[in-house]
Enzyme design. Sequence first.
Site, PDB file in Angstrom:
ATOM      1  N   TYR A 143      54.215 -19.556  15.733  1.00 54.88           N
ATOM      2  CA  TYR A 143      52.671 -19.694  15.153  1.00 54.88           C
ATOM      3  C   TYR A 143      52.626 -20.562  13.998  1.00 54.88           C
ATOM      4  O   TYR A 143      51.594 -20.938  13.328  1.00 54.88           O
ATOM      5  CB  TYR A 143      52.333 -18.169  14.730  1.00 54.88           C
ATOM      6  CG  TYR A 143      51.591 -17.470  15.980  1.00 54.88           C
ATOM      7  CD1 TYR A 143      52.158 -17.434  17.314  1.00 54.88           C
ATOM      8  CD2 TYR A 143      50.356 -16.832  15.837  1.00 54.88           C
ATOM      9  CE1 TYR A 143      51.420 -16.543  18.189  1.00 54.88           C
ATOM     10  CE2 TYR A 143      49.769 -15.882  16.790  1.00 54.88           C
ATOM     11  CZ  TYR A 143      50.103 -15.978  18.103  1.00 54.88           C
ATOM     12  OH  TYR A 143      49.642 -15.159  19.081  1.00 54.88           O
ATOM     13  N   LYS A 193      64.507 -15.609  25.047  1.00 54.17           N
ATOM     14  CA  LYS A 193      64.527 -16.566  26.160  1.00 54.17           C
ATOM     15  C   LYS A 193      65.770 -17.235  26.058  1.00 54.17           C
ATOM     16  O   LYS A 193      65.689 -18.472  25.882  1.00 54.17           O
ATOM     17  CB  LYS A 193      63.317 -17.336  26.398  1.00 54.17           C
ATOM     18  CG  LYS A 193      63.310 -18.170  27.575  1.00 54.17           C
ATOM     19  CD  LYS A 193      63.123 -17.383  28.908  1.00 54.17           C
ATOM     20  CE  LYS A 193      63.143 -18.219  30.076  1.00 54.17           C
ATOM     21  NZ  LYS A 193      63.159 -17.531  31.184  1.00 54.17           N
ATOM     22  N   ASP A 226      60.740 -13.133  30.719  1.00 54.94           N
ATOM     23  CA  ASP A 226      60.073 -13.105  31.884  1.00 54.94           C
ATOM     24  C   ASP A 226      60.228 -11.704  32.513  1.00 54.94           C
ATOM     25  O   ASP A 226      59.584 -11.407  33.159  1.00 54.94           O
ATOM     26  CB  ASP A 226      60.356 -14.488  32.768  1.00 54.94           C
ATOM     27  CG  ASP A 226      61.986 -14.683  32.699  1.00 54.94           C
ATOM     28  OD1 ASP A 226      62.592 -14.107  32.007  1.00 54.94           O
ATOM     29  OD2 ASP A 226      62.424 -15.709  33.499  1.00 54.94           O
ATOM     30  N   ASP A 250      52.962 -11.191  21.215  1.00 50.24           N
ATOM     31  CA  ASP A 250      51.569 -11.273  21.290  1.00 50.24           C
ATOM     32  C   ASP A 250      51.287 -10.978  22.851  1.00 50.24           C
ATOM     33  O   ASP A 250      50.240 -10.271  23.104  1.00 50.24           O
ATOM     34  CB  ASP A 250      51.061 -12.722  20.937  1.00 50.24           C
ATOM     35  CG  ASP A 250      49.547 -12.862  21.113  1.00 50.24           C
ATOM     36  OD1 ASP A 250      48.808 -12.015  20.753  1.00 50.24           O
ATOM     37  OD2 ASP A 250      49.291 -13.896  21.856  1.00 50.24           O
ATOM     38  N   ASP A 254      49.970  -7.330  24.687  1.00 51.68           N
ATOM     39  CA  ASP A 254      48.651  -7.047  25.398  1.00 51.68           C
ATOM     40  C   ASP A 254      49.059  -6.434  26.586  1.00 51.68           C
ATOM     41  O   ASP A 254      48.368  -5.638  27.402  1.00 51.68           O
ATOM     42  CB  ASP A 254      47.885  -8.478  25.743  1.00 51.68           C
ATOM     43  CG  ASP A 254      46.967  -8.832  24.615  1.00 51.68           C
ATOM     44  OD1 ASP A 254      46.910  -8.186  23.400  1.00 51.68           O
ATOM     45  OD2 ASP A 254      45.999  -9.585  25.232  1.00 51.68           O
TER      46      ASP A 254
HETATM   47  C1  IPM Z   1      46.799 -10.418  17.966  1.00 57.06           C
HETATM   48  C2  IPM Z   1      45.687 -11.712  18.273  1.00 57.06           C
HETATM   49  C3  IPM Z   1      46.034 -12.880  17.115  1.00 57.06           C
HETATM   50  C4  IPM Z   1      47.443 -13.373  17.678  1.00 57.06           C
HETATM   51  C5  IPM Z   1      44.969 -13.838  17.389  1.00 57.06           C
HETATM   52  C6  IPM Z   1      43.518 -13.262  16.974  1.00 57.06           C
HETATM   53  C7  IPM Z   1      45.196 -14.795  16.164  1.00 57.06           C
HETATM   54  O1  IPM Z   1      45.817 -12.108  19.730  1.00 57.06           O
HETATM   55  O2  IPM Z   1      46.687 -10.080  16.996  1.00 57.06           O
HETATM   56  O3  IPM Z   1      47.569 -10.168  18.893  1.00 57.06           O
HETATM   57  O4  IPM Z   1      47.518 -14.081  18.454  1.00 57.06           O
HETATM   58  O5  IPM Z   1      48.352 -12.866  16.771  1.00 57.06           O
HETATM   59 MG    MG Z   2      47.027 -10.870  20.817  1.00 49.48          MG
END
Ligand code: IPM
Ligand code: MG
Length: 361
Positions: A143, A193, A226, A250, A254
């Site tokens: 990032y 990885k 993975d 990230d 999710d």
């Molecule tokens: C998160 C989001 C952020 C990230 C975005 C909105 C920049 O997806 O906090 O997980 O990628 O960190």
């Molecule tokens: Mg995110």
Amino acid sequence: MSSRHRITLLAGDGIGPEILAVARQLLDAVSLRHGFSLDYNEQPIGGAAIDSCGVPLPESTLEACRASDAVLMAAIGSPQYDSLPRQQRPETGLLGLRAGLGLFANLRPVKILPALIEASSLRREVVEGVDLIVVRELTSGIYFGSPKGRVETDAGVRAFNTMAYSDHEIDRIAKVGFELAKERSGRLCSVDKANVLDVSQLWRERVESLHASAYPEVALSHLYVDNAAMQLVRQPSQFDVLLTGNLFGDILSDEAAMLSGSIGMLPSASLGSDGPGLFEPIHGSAPDIAGQDRANPMAMVLSAAMMLRVGLQQEAAAAALESAVDLVLARGYRTGDLMAPGCTELGCAAMADQLLAALEG
Ligand code: IPM
Ligand code: MG
């Protein structure tokens, strides 16, 4: 413990203002009851800041955050800003805030609430008992790595980013992971990885060396990312603390969030070595349902609870907010994202009323 806390509120975009209003109502009620007061300072971020100040993170917003005891944010982003140059996008504002406050440790707990077990897309026996936390490095990795950019070459356009970690950046996030593992079940799984990436090889070496020197009592394991992604849907209950870098975290957070049935239930904390923490739901700004009173405010309320506990040491008030969420769910109230047969569907504002009622018992 101080009985006055300064809170910067960042509503942001999309459903942000609606859900933050709910958190504020609950914070007002719970602070009154638990004998402390909260001074709020509302500041723009993301698209809202682009509209009002021309940039996604005005200097005044960052300054206000720095001067507060904790920062409570809702969500940023909206498709209308997607075509702006990167420096002016809402996401760049959030990354600037994380970097500006030195918030290198992102904690994303995923706990399956018994009332929501049927809301998961996975079978009951797979998700039952899941209680894990993703510890994601937040201010480095791909990032923030350089060089990055876009160049025109003879062979066409080329764009690139750099995934880089320094030893001290790995050490400090690994320490957070090990400390959490000690408080929890004593198990830490580091995700990398290392079979392909040099940066991951350093990551693994540093995690192993910190384990040997300072945390031999923690049961440490390693997974390639993975495989970790696969294990998270195969047998998620094997995990307790998952330690990983910015991009992998990230993605995996999710995925892990979905175990709980809805990403609308999960809070997060981002912490640095000193200064205020940032507390926010892990879901986004959901522009598709913004302004329609359909948002689920529970991740926002649980983020406020995390702020009370971790940021302000107000444990009893934090627990009261969490119990209110449990109680509302046990009473069968659901927002649209969680709706199930036999439950009562509520909009965001009506859910706020039920949460307030649940605080009363
Ligand atoms: C998160 C989001 C952020 C990230 C975005 C909105 C920049 O997806 O906090 O997980 O990628 O960190
Ligand atoms: Mg995110």
